[in-house]
Design an enzyme around this catalytic site. Sequence first.
Site, mmCIF file in Angstrom:
data_model
loop_
_atom_site.group_PDB
_atom_site.id
_atom_site.type_symbol
_atom_site.label_atom_id
_atom_site.label_comp_id
_atom_site.label_asym_id
_atom_site.label_seq_id
_atom_site.Cartn_x
_atom_site.Cartn_y
_atom_site.Cartn_z
ATOM 1 C CG ASN A 73 -16.631 1.403 37.697
ATOM 2 O OD1 ASN A 73 -17.340 1.839 38.719
ATOM 3 N ND2 ASN A 73 -16.765 1.536 36.535
ATOM 4 N NE ARG A 74 -18.442 5.400 41.600
ATOM 5 C CZ ARG A 74 -18.154 5.754 40.391
ATOM 6 N NH1 ARG A 74 -17.806 4.877 39.196
ATOM 7 N NH2 ARG A 74 -17.890 7.086 40.167
ATOM 8 C CG HIS A 99 -10.887 3.880 39.531
ATOM 9 N ND1 HIS A 99 -11.429 3.036 38.859
ATOM 10 C CD2 HIS A 99 -11.025 5.307 39.058
ATOM 11 C CE1 HIS A 99 -12.354 3.572 37.737
ATOM 12 N NE2 HIS A 99 -12.016 4.993 38.131
ATOM 13 C CG HIS A 168 -9.543 6.124 34.261
ATOM 14 N ND1 HIS A 168 -9.897 7.457 33.796
ATOM 15 C CD2 HIS A 168 -10.476 5.770 35.118
ATOM 16 C CE1 HIS A 168 -10.898 7.785 34.353
ATOM 17 N NE2 HIS A 168 -11.528 6.799 35.002
ATOM 18 C CB SER A 169 -6.162 6.952 27.954
ATOM 19 O OG SER A 169 -4.885 6.466 28.121
ATOM 20 C CE1 TYR A 170 -11.007 12.132 32.457
ATOM 21 C CE2 TYR A 170 -9.241 10.573 32.860
ATOM 22 C CZ TYR A 170 -10.503 11.449 33.304
ATOM 23 O OH TYR A 170 -10.884 10.977 34.709
ATOM 24 C CG ASP A 239 -19.459 7.663 35.163
ATOM 25 O OD1 ASP A 239 -18.398 6.917 34.685
ATOM 26 O OD2 ASP A 239 -19.124 7.931 36.434
ATOM 27 C CD GLN A 272 -18.483 3.047 34.048
ATOM 28 O OE1 GLN A 272 -18.767 1.709 34.084
ATOM 29 N NE2 GLN A 272 -19.037 3.906 34.799
ATOM 30 C CD GLU A 299 -13.193 4.391 33.036
ATOM 31 O OE1 GLU A 299 -13.204 3.807 34.228
ATOM 32 O OE2 GLU A 299 -13.844 5.555 32.844
#
Length: 335
Positions: A73-74, A99, A168-170, A239, A272, A299
């Site tokens: 993340n940020r 990331h 970070h799997s979609y 998000d 997340q 996440e």
Amino acid sequence: MTKVIHKNNLIDEIVLENEDMSVHILNLGATIRNIYVKDNKNQFRDVVLGYDDVLDYMRYDGYLGACVGRVANRIKEGSFTLDGKTYHLPINNGPNSLHGGLKGFSYRLFDYTYDDYQVIFHYVSTDGQEGYPGTLDFYVTYSLEQTTLKVDYRATTTKTTLVNITNHSYFNLSGEASNIDEHYLQVKSSHYAPVDNDGLVTGEIADVDHTPFDFRKEKTIGEALHHDHEQIKIACGLDHPFIFDENHDQVTLRSEKSGIIMTVSTTLPLAQIYSANYLDGRLGKHKKPMSSQTALCIETSYLPDSIHLEKDSPTILHAGDKFHASTSYTFTCED
């Protein structure tokens, strides 16, 4: 059973499989490339998005399936202070660092060992890499037991640093890059963290009650994505960090189309939840286009930008201490 497929001189694909499911993982970024599970017709479906060409995982910045670090993340304005010293990170997402920086764990080659049911990936992130202090000795273990994939993270450091790892799997449980409006989601969370226009958490922790972020009872993802709530507009969908109320089986995702149900359980305090709002323009598996909101990322992690927002941030790792966290994904099926 475990086997290794050599894709080229650098990238290997390690396959964990049993009669119920199989998981394909690249040594590039310890990236989950495929998860095959059985649907309600007893047919295998690949429930994560990805690319046909393994080199595309290096070319693009979607982090599809990747192990993300040192810090997921940020981080606000790409800087933080530890032990009286200020560190500066690459700015790669608006005004912030995202990331792990320009070349975080997602783009690194891991070494690995394996046995019949697990693969252990290892990477040494040197002192100063992407601006982070300390040499980080990092391990991520993927193990498969029946229909559960467990991901276990461990790390030590030579000096005080930050660590916040995620995968970070979609996920799309229908087995293709299709709209996720009709997926059902349940999250054991009564609070979420709002974000600003750059996707950075604001520091506020908000109640989900009477908002589209209330997934305490299962509902379709589309009910949230098409809501006129200001936070949905700001993020172009979901998000946001969801802070868990319980310490196990915190998230459930379900597809009526395939009958597949995924339950996520983690030692980490939040996830997340990201509805893939920026996937447009990429070709995925079988050369089919991936569009926004055709998958859901879950996440699991600590609070984004924790170093600025939490006293005694759990993302701080001292020399001599050990970082350890784990997340499991269990797949079942309904008729």
